[in-house]
Design an enzyme around this catalytic site. Sequence first.
Site, PDB file in Angstrom:
ATOM      1  N   SER A  21      25.846  25.769  36.941  1.00  0.00           N
ATOM      2  CA  SER A  21      26.765  26.363  35.970  1.00  0.00           C
ATOM      3  C   SER A  21      26.380  27.773  35.550  1.00  0.00           C
ATOM      4  O   SER A  21      27.202  28.490  34.983  1.00  0.00           O
ATOM      5  CB  SER A  21      26.859  25.479  34.727  1.00  0.00           C
ATOM      6  OG  SER A  21      25.582  25.293  34.144  1.00  0.00           O
ATOM      7  N   ASP A  27      24.906  28.886  22.527  1.00  0.00           N
ATOM      8  CA  ASP A  27      24.444  28.361  23.818  1.00  0.00           C
ATOM      9  C   ASP A  27      23.351  29.283  24.340  1.00  0.00           C
ATOM     10  O   ASP A  27      23.587  30.458  24.588  1.00  0.00           O
ATOM     11  CB  ASP A  27      25.626  28.318  24.787  1.00  0.00           C
ATOM     12  CG  ASP A  27      25.293  27.680  26.134  1.00  0.00           C
ATOM     13  OD1 ASP A  27      24.105  27.592  26.484  1.00  0.00           O
ATOM     14  OD2 ASP A  27      26.235  27.294  26.844  1.00  0.00           O
ATOM     15  N   HIS A  57      23.767  29.344  29.030  1.00  0.00           N
ATOM     16  CA  HIS A  57      24.862  29.821  29.880  1.00  0.00           C
ATOM     17  C   HIS A  57      25.269  31.247  29.514  1.00  0.00           C
ATOM     18  O   HIS A  57      25.633  31.515  28.368  1.00  0.00           O
ATOM     19  CB  HIS A  57      26.066  28.887  29.765  1.00  0.00           C
ATOM     20  CG  HIS A  57      25.781  27.515  30.268  1.00  0.00           C
ATOM     21  ND1 HIS A  57      25.440  26.470  29.440  1.00  0.00           N
ATOM     22  CD2 HIS A  57      25.753  27.020  31.535  1.00  0.00           C
ATOM     23  CE1 HIS A  57      25.230  25.386  30.164  1.00  0.00           C
ATOM     24  NE2 HIS A  57      25.415  25.695  31.445  1.00  0.00           N
TER      25      HIS A  57
END
Length: 368
Positions: free
Chosen positions: A168, A336, A339
Site C-alpha cells: 500500500s 497515519d 502511508h
Amino acid sequence: MPAMRAEAAIDEIKFDFGGGDVEPGYIGVSASDGYAPEKGYGFNTPDNMQNVTASGTGAASDAVQFLTYGTKSENTFNVDLSNGLYEIKVTLGNTARASVAAEGVYQVINMTGNNATDKFQIPIADGQLNILVTAGKEGTAFTLSALKIRKLSDNPVTNRTIYIGGDSTVCNYYPLDSSAQAGWGQLFKEFVSAQTFQVRNMASGGQIARGFRDGGQLEAILKYIKPGDYFILQLGINDTNPKNSTTEAEFKEIMRDMVRQVKAKGATVILSTPQGRATDFNAEGVHSSVNRWYRHSTVALAQEENVPLVDLNVLSSAYFTSIGPEATLELYMPGDTLHPNRAGATELARLVAEELQRQGLDGFSADR
C-alpha cells in the site's frame, strides 16, 4: 445498432457498455451481445453478464457487470484485432475495488472507486483481445463502462517496461492524477523518461511476498517481462505482521525465488527496502527505521543475488532528518504514520529514481 466489425485496421476503437444511450463515436455493447465473427466483438458468455447503471456521464453513465470472473475465466469481452501492440484504456462502472485481466493474467491491479480509469499496453499475437473485470475485493460489483483500444505498433512486443511490485505504500490510488493518498509507484513515471520506459505498477495494498508470488501478480510480470526491462520489488511491511505467519527466513527465500524467476527472463531485478514511519525520530531529531520491515534480509538478498538495491529505508530517513519531524508528518496521510500522501509519494519516487540514476541505470531523472 448495426453490426460493425471491430478489427483494428483503424487507429482506435471505442466501446460503450451497458443498456443506455451510446456515446457518439463509440460502438454500443449490451450485456446480451455475444461474440460473432462477422462483427468481430462481443461477450464470450453473455448469459454471465448484465447491464447496470453507473454514476458517470457520457460513456460512463452505464456499464456491464461480470457475474463470473477470475483471471482464467472464459467470461470475457472479445475483440478481433490484427496482431501488434495496443494501448487499452479502461473505465470501470460503479465498484469499490476491481482488477482488470486480459489474456489470462492481471493487467491492472485494484482500481478503486466509481468510474476509475487506467490504461496498459498489451501485445496481441493470436488475433484477439480477451478482457474482463475481475475481483479486487470480493462482494463488490465488477463492472466495465468503456473501453478504448489504440494500436501502437504492428510488432506484438511491449515497449521497454519498468514493472513495480509492492504494497500500500507503493500501489496506485484513484483517480490516478488527483488522489490524496498515493504510493510511490504511482508517481514514479514522473521521474522516468517516457521515451525510454513505460511504467507498470503491479503493487497492491496489504500485499506480502507470498501473495505477490502466488496470487497472480508475478505471473503477469513473467508473461511479458523481457531483456531490457526492470522489475523493482519492495515488500516486507505486511510480512512482519504476525497475522501473515511469515518468518524473516521464509520472507527472504520467497523474495529470492521471485528474483531468480525474473532474472531467468533476462530482465534486471532491483530490490527496494520500505521507508519507515513518520514518527521514527529519536530525541536528537534523527530519523531511523533500519530495524523495520525485514530490511536486513532484503539488503542481504540483494548482495547474495548480485542485484541492485535501493535502500529507500535509509535514503528516506536521511531526507526526513533533513526536513525535520513536522515536515515529515506533512508527507503522510492525516492521522497515519505509515502511508504517504501525494506529496510524500512524490518525494519517495524521486529518491528511488535518483538512486537508480546514481547507480548508472538508464532512463531515470530526478528532475520533474
